[in-house]
Motif scaffolding. Structure first.
Motif, PDB file in Angstrom:
ATOM      1  N   PRO A  91      48.447  49.804  44.320  1.00 16.53           N
ATOM      2  CA  PRO A  91      48.265  48.489  43.686  1.00 16.53           C
ATOM      3  C   PRO A  91      49.582  47.984  43.102  1.00 16.53           C
ATOM      4  CG  PRO A  91      47.410  50.226  42.264  1.00 16.53           C
ATOM      5  CD  PRO A  91      47.886  50.907  43.513  1.00 16.53           C
ATOM      6  N   LEU A  92      49.928  46.742  43.408  1.00 18.18           N
ATOM      7  CA  LEU A  92      51.173  46.152  42.911  1.00 18.18           C
ATOM      8  C   LEU A  92      50.994  45.497  41.549  1.00 18.18           C
ATOM      9  CD1 LEU A  92      52.567  44.483  46.172  1.00 18.18           C
ATOM     10  CD2 LEU A  92      53.021  46.771  45.274  1.00 18.18           C
ATOM     11  N   ALA A  93      49.776  45.132  41.219  1.00 19.91           N
ATOM     12  CA  ALA A  93      49.479  44.517  39.932  1.00 19.91           C
ATOM     13  C   ALA A  93      47.977  44.578  39.724  1.00 19.91           C
ATOM     14  CB  ALA A  93      49.986  43.071  39.879  1.00 19.91           C
ATOM     15  N   ALA A  94      47.565  44.292  38.514  1.00 13.48           N
ATOM     16  CA  ALA A  94      46.129  44.278  38.208  1.00 13.48           C
ATOM     17  C   ALA A  94      45.469  43.086  38.894  1.00 13.48           C
ATOM     18  CB  ALA A  94      45.918  44.202  36.700  1.00 13.48           C
ATOM     19  N   PRO A  95      44.219  43.211  39.333  1.00 15.94           N
ATOM     20  CA  PRO A  95      43.517  42.068  39.949  1.00 15.94           C
ATOM     21  C   PRO A  95      43.318  40.949  38.944  1.00 15.94           C
ATOM     22  CG  PRO A  95      42.019  43.917  39.569  1.00 15.94           C
ATOM     23  CD  PRO A  95      43.391  44.419  39.283  1.00 15.94           C
ATOM     24  N   ILE A  96      43.317  39.703  39.433  1.00 16.94           N
ATOM     25  CA  ILE A  96      43.119  38.549  38.557  1.00 16.94           C
ATOM     26  C   ILE A  96      41.924  37.737  39.066  1.00 16.94           C
ATOM     27  CG2 ILE A  96      45.518  38.403  37.854  1.00 16.94           C
ATOM     28  CD1 ILE A  96      45.950  36.201  39.869  1.00 16.94           C
ATOM     29  N   ASN A  97      41.233  37.111  38.147  1.00 17.89           N
ATOM     30  CA  ASN A  97      40.047  36.318  38.476  1.00 17.89           C
ATOM     31  C   ASN A  97      40.427  34.852  38.652  1.00 17.89           C
ATOM     32  OD1 ASN A  97      38.212  38.508  38.287  1.00 17.89           O
ATOM     33  ND2 ASN A  97      38.292  38.346  36.047  1.00 17.89           N
ATOM     34  N   LEU A  98      40.031  34.280  39.791  1.00 18.36           N
ATOM     35  CA  LEU A  98      40.247  32.864  40.076  1.00 18.36           C
ATOM     36  C   LEU A  98      38.887  32.220  40.326  1.00 18.36           C
ATOM     37  CD1 LEU A  98      43.305  33.134  42.495  1.00 18.36           C
ATOM     38  CD2 LEU A  98      43.337  32.550  40.068  1.00 18.36           C
ATOM     39  N   GLY A  99      38.263  31.809  39.243  1.00 11.74           N
ATOM     40  CA  GLY A  99      36.918  31.240  39.353  1.00 11.74           C
ATOM     41  C   GLY A  99      35.921  32.317  39.755  1.00 11.74           C
ATOM     42  N   GLU A 100      35.267  32.107  40.903  1.00  7.00           N
ATOM     43  CA  GLU A 100      34.287  33.074  41.382  1.00  7.00           C
ATOM     44  C   GLU A 100      34.921  34.174  42.225  1.00  7.00           C
ATOM     45  OE1 GLU A 100      31.406  30.874  43.519  1.00  7.00           O
ATOM     46  OE2 GLU A 100      30.606  29.815  41.749  1.00  7.00           O
ATOM     47  N   THR A 102      38.052  37.093  43.050  1.00  7.13           N
ATOM     48  CA  THR A 102      39.004  38.019  42.443  1.00  7.13           C
ATOM     49  C   THR A 102      40.119  38.302  43.441  1.00  7.13           C
ATOM     50  OG1 THR A 102      37.252  39.054  41.131  1.00  7.13           O
ATOM     51  CG2 THR A 102      39.310  40.279  41.386  1.00  7.13           C
ATOM     52  N   LEU A 103      41.363  38.109  42.994  1.00  9.13           N
ATOM     53  CA  LEU A 103      42.529  38.331  43.852  1.00  9.13           C
ATOM     54  C   LEU A 103      43.076  39.732  43.582  1.00  9.13           C
ATOM     55  CD1 LEU A 103      44.560  37.218  45.890  1.00  9.13           C
ATOM     56  CD2 LEU A 103      45.866  36.276  43.961  1.00  9.13           C
ATOM     57  N   HIS A 104      43.034  40.581  44.606  1.00  9.34           N
ATOM     58  CA  HIS A 104      43.511  41.958  44.482  1.00  9.34           C
ATOM     59  C   HIS A 104      44.902  42.078  45.079  1.00  9.34           C
ATOM     60  CE1 HIS A 104      39.629  43.725  43.217  1.00  9.34           C
ATOM     61  NE2 HIS A 104      39.095  42.797  43.994  1.00  9.34           N
ATOM     62  N   PHE A 105      45.760  42.815  44.402  1.00  5.27           N
ATOM     63  CA  PHE A 105      47.113  43.068  44.887  1.00  5.27           C
ATOM     64  C   PHE A 105      47.210  44.497  45.422  1.00  5.27           C
ATOM     65  CE2 PHE A 105      47.370  39.698  41.781  1.00  5.27           C
ATOM     66  CZ  PHE A 105      48.142  38.759  42.432  1.00  5.27           C
TER      67      PHE A 105
END
Length: 421
Positions: A91-100, A102-105
Motif C-alpha cells: 500500500p502506498l497510502a491509506a485508502p480515502i473515501n470519495l462519496g460512496e 473508496t479509493l485504494h492505493f
C-alpha cells in the motif's frame, strides 16, 4: 493501480543506476559519470542512462549455438517479470473515501498478504538457474548453482524473521500490518513515546530480514552468483543486448522491491511518525505545512548546492556546460519560492471538501518514498564498502548464524507474547 505499481520500479531503475554510479564515486573519492550530454545539459551524469539504453539496444543480440534456446530466452524475461510482482500488495497510502466510493492505493489486497510476497520472491531464483543451465557454460552453471544454494539458505532466515513479525501483528495482510504500525508502541498496557513499528518490536528480525534481503538480491557482499574474479560474471556471462539489460534491470528492480518491503514491514510503511491518517485528514494545514516545508528545504538546499558547485567550476567550462548549474539552481530556488507562496495562500483560502484526504495521501506517499530511498542508498553504500564473502563464509553465515538467530527470535517473541497475556 496495477499499472502504477508495475511502473514504479521501472521509474526507480534509472535513478538507482545513477545513484549507484554517483554513490560509488563519492565513496571512492571520484567524480563519477559527467561527460554525456544532451544540448549541453548533463544533469549530473543522468544522461549516461540514456546512452546505456541506446548502447544495449544496438548491441548484437547473440544466442550461443550450444544453448537451449527456449530456456535461454525465457530466463531474463522470467527474472524481470517476477521482480515486478511483489509490489502489487504494497500500500502506498491509506485508502480515502470519495462519496460512496473508496479509493485504494494498493493494486491487490490478497488475504494471504505477505505470504504472496514470499512465494513470488522465492520464484526469482528460477530465472538465475535457467540462465546458468540453458547457457551450457560451466561458469554460468556454477553461478546458477551458487545462487540457488544462497537463496535457499537465506530464504529460511527471511521467512522466520517475518513469522516473528506476524506473531506480533496477528495477521498476514500487508495493509493491516501497516495500519497497526500507525499506533503508539505499548508494553504492559502502557504507551511508549515510540511508533508501533516493526523495527522496535522485532529489532533482531529487522536485522535478519535486512541481511537476507542483500543475499536474495545477489548484492555485494553476497554476489557470489556473479563473482567476476572466479566466474567471469557468472550466470549471465553468455547474455548480451536486451536480454542482458533485462537481468540488469531485474537486479535493480529487486532492490527497489526489497526497499519497499523493509520500509513497509519494519518502518511503518506510509505511516508518518506520531501523525495518524485521521490526524492528517482532520488537520489539512499540517499536511500542507509538511509538503511546503519539504519543498522549501529541498528546493532551497538543491539550489544552493548546485549554485555553489557551478560557481566553483565556472572557470573550467564555457557555453551551456557553464550555465547548466545556474539554470538548475534557479529551478530549485523557484520550487522553494512556490512552496512559500502556497504556504502563505493556505492561511487565506479555504480547503474544498476533497482536499484534506488528498493532502494526507501526498504526505504519506512522500513519507514512504523517503524511507525507500534511504534503503536504496543503503544497498549502494554496503556494496561499495564491504568486500565479497568467500563461499564457505556465505554458507556459514546463513546456516550457522542467521538461522539460529531467527529461531531464537521466534522463541523470545513467543515468550514475551505469552507473558503479556
Amino acid at each position: 493501480m496495477t499499472v502504477v505499481m508495475w511502473l514504479t520500479p521501472l521509474q526507480f531503475i534509472p535513478f538507482f543506476i545513477w545513484l549507484e554510479r554517483k554513490g560509488s564515486a563519492i565513496i571512492q573519492d571520484r567524480i563519477g559519470p559527467n561527460r554525456a550530454e544532451i544540448l549541453g545539459f548533463r544533469l549530473f551524469g543522468m544522461i549516461h542512462n540514456f546512452a546505456d539504453v541506446i548502447k544495449l539496444l544496438m548491441k548484437e543480440n547473440i544466442i550461443p549455438s550450444h544453448a537451449n534456446k527456449f530456456y535461454y530466452i525465457l530466463a531474463p524475461f522470467w527474472s524481470m517479470t517476477v521482480s515486478l510482482l511483489p509490489l502489487l500488495v504494497i500500500p502506498l497510502a491509506a485508502p480515502i473515501n470519495l462519496g460512496e466510493h473508496t479509493l485504494h492505493f494498493q493494486a491487490a489486497n490478497y488475504g494471504v498478504g505477505i505470504l504472496y510476497v514470499l512465494s513470488i520472491t522465492s520464484m526469482g531464483v528460477f530465472g538465475v538457474i535457467l540462465a546458468g543451465w540453458a547457457s551450457n557454460n560451466k561458469f554460468s552453471l556454477l553461478g546458477g548453482l551458487r545462487s540457488s544454494a544462497q537463496m535457499i539458505s537465506y530464504e529460511l532466515s527471511m521467512g522466520l524473521a517475518i513469522v516473528g513479525l506476524l506473531m506480533v501483528y496477528q495477521g498476514v495482510k500487508v495493509d493491516g500490518i501497516v495500519e497497526t504500525q500507525g499506533r503508539l508502541l505499548s508494553f504492559a498496557g502502557n504507551n511508549l513515546p515510540l511508533p508501533n513499528w516493526g523495527i522496535f518490536l522485532q529489532p533482531l528480525g529487522f536485522f535478519i530480514f535486512l541481511v537476507a534481503s542483500f543475499a536474495e538480491t545477489n548484492r555485494n557482499p553476497f554476489d557470489l552468483a556473479e563473482g567476476e574474479s572466479e566466474l567471469v560474471a557468472g550466470y549471465h556471462i553468455e547474455y548480451s543486448s536486451v536480454k542482458f539489460a533485462l537481468f540488469f534491470m531485474a537486479e535493480y528492480s529487486n532492490m527497489v522491491v526489497a526497499s519497499f518491503l523493509i520500509a513497509t514491514l519494519f518502518l511503518g510503511g506510509y505511516q508518518v511518525p506520531f501523525a495518524s491518517t485521521e490526524t492528517l485528514v482532520q488537520n489539512p494545514q499540517v499536511s500542507l505545512l509538511l509538503l511546503c516545508l519539504l519543498g522549501i528545504i529541498g528546493g532551497g538546499l538543491f539550489g544552493y548546492l548546485v549554485y555553489q558547485k557551478g560557481d566553483q567550476q565556472k572557470g573550467l567550462y564555457t557555453g551551456m556546460k557553464r550555465q547548466e548549474p545556474f539554470i538548475l539552481a534557479t529551478l530549485g530556488f523557484g520550487v522553494a519560492l512556490l512552496a512559500i507562496a502556497v504556504l502563505i495562500l493556505s492561511f487565506i483560502i479555504s480547503f474544498p471538501p476533497w482536499a484534506p484526504a488528498f493532502l494526507a495521501t501526498a504526505v504519506q506517499m512522500l513519507c514512504l518514498l523517503t524511507k525507500v530511498l534511504f534503503f536504496c542508498w543503503l544497498f549502494v553504500w554496503v556494496r561499495w564498502t564491504m568486500p565479497r564473502f568467500r563461499y564457505d563464509q556465505l554458507m556459514n553465515l546463513g546456516w550457522k548464524l542467521m538461522l539460529p538467530l531467527a529461531l531464537l527470535n521466534l522463541l523470545v517473541t513467543g515468550v514475551v507474547l505469552l507473558v503479556q497475556k
